[in-house]
Design an enzyme around this catalytic site. Structure first.
Site, mmCIF file in Angstrom:
data_model
loop_
_atom_site.group_PDB
_atom_site.id
_atom_site.type_symbol
_atom_site.label_atom_id
_atom_site.label_comp_id
_atom_site.label_asym_id
_atom_site.label_seq_id
_atom_site.Cartn_x
_atom_site.Cartn_y
_atom_site.Cartn_z
ATOM 1 N N ASP A 1 43.509 4.677 34.217
ATOM 2 C CA ASP A 1 43.265 5.391 32.968
ATOM 3 C C ASP A 1 42.844 6.823 33.321
ATOM 4 O O ASP A 1 42.436 7.085 34.455
ATOM 5 C CB ASP A 1 42.151 4.674 32.195
ATOM 6 N N ASP B 1 41.058 9.500 30.753
ATOM 7 C CA ASP B 1 39.845 9.996 30.096
ATOM 8 C C ASP B 1 38.669 9.052 30.307
ATOM 9 O O ASP B 1 38.712 7.888 29.933
ATOM 10 C CB ASP B 1 40.103 10.204 28.602
#
Length: 192
Positions: free
Chosen positions: A9, A11
């Site tokens: 991922d 953020d």
């Protein structure tokens, strides 16, 4: 040939998990501090409606994501992992952030084999498609969804994901912890 597939991922995982606080505080005239961010999604932490948060995000997303600071050691560790593994960035970001996302990764010299902007937090299908061996996440909901679908998840510790645990989730406190776990996984896969 690289045989290990790592999905990551963006953020809150490679970037500072509290990157949005200064902009949100200014916008909503609040004074939220990182230690107060104990819930996910953000609107609950800010004490605002989901609609208010969406409006704020849509008005500020390009600036916020462009200025996010990278987590300590994330770039160096990803570079090391790239030597032995396929690196796929899988994010809930919308397609409109695609150029900004590529520019951000390139500006920070972060290597990758693929970048997938899903426009949705549902990452199980792409993890299956990529034959993901381990998924690195910060979101409590995403971590549980992936874990309960049978994926190994490395969860980077944040104030908002402390309540999450599952047999397929391993919590770490920094990117050196990520590296240690993946090195063990690589050694185990070679021993089989």
């Amino acid at each position: 040939m690289k045989e290990f597939n790592i999905c990551i991922d963006i953020d809150g995982t490679i970037t500072d998990p509290y990157y949005w606080i200064p902009s949100a505080n200014e916008y909503f005239h609040k004074n939220i501090k990182p230690e107060e961010v104990t819930e996910y999604p953000i609107d609950k932490t800010m004490g605002i409606s989901e609609e208010e948060y969406i409006k704020f995000y849509n008005e500020n997303k390009f600036e916020i994501h462009d200025k996010e600071e990278i987590r300590k050691d994330a770039g160096d560790i990803i570079c090391k992992l790239y030597n032995t593994s396929n690196i796929y960035f899988v994010t809930a970001r919308y397609k409109e952030l695609e150029i900004l996302t590529y520019n951000y990764l390139n500006r920070h010299n972060i290597p990758y084999d693929g970048v997938y902007l899903l426009g949705s937090p549902h990452k199980v299908d792409i993890a299956e498609k990529l034959n993901c061996d381990v998924f690195i996440e910060d979101s409590p909901q995403n971590a549980l969804q992936l874990s309960q679908s049978g994926f190994k998840v490395i969860l980077l510790d944040t104030n908002y994901n402390r309540q999450v645990s599952d047999e397929n989730i391993t919590r770490v406190f920094n990117w050196n912890g990520v590296y240690g776990i993946i090195e063990k996984m690589l050694l185990q896969s070679k021993a089989v």
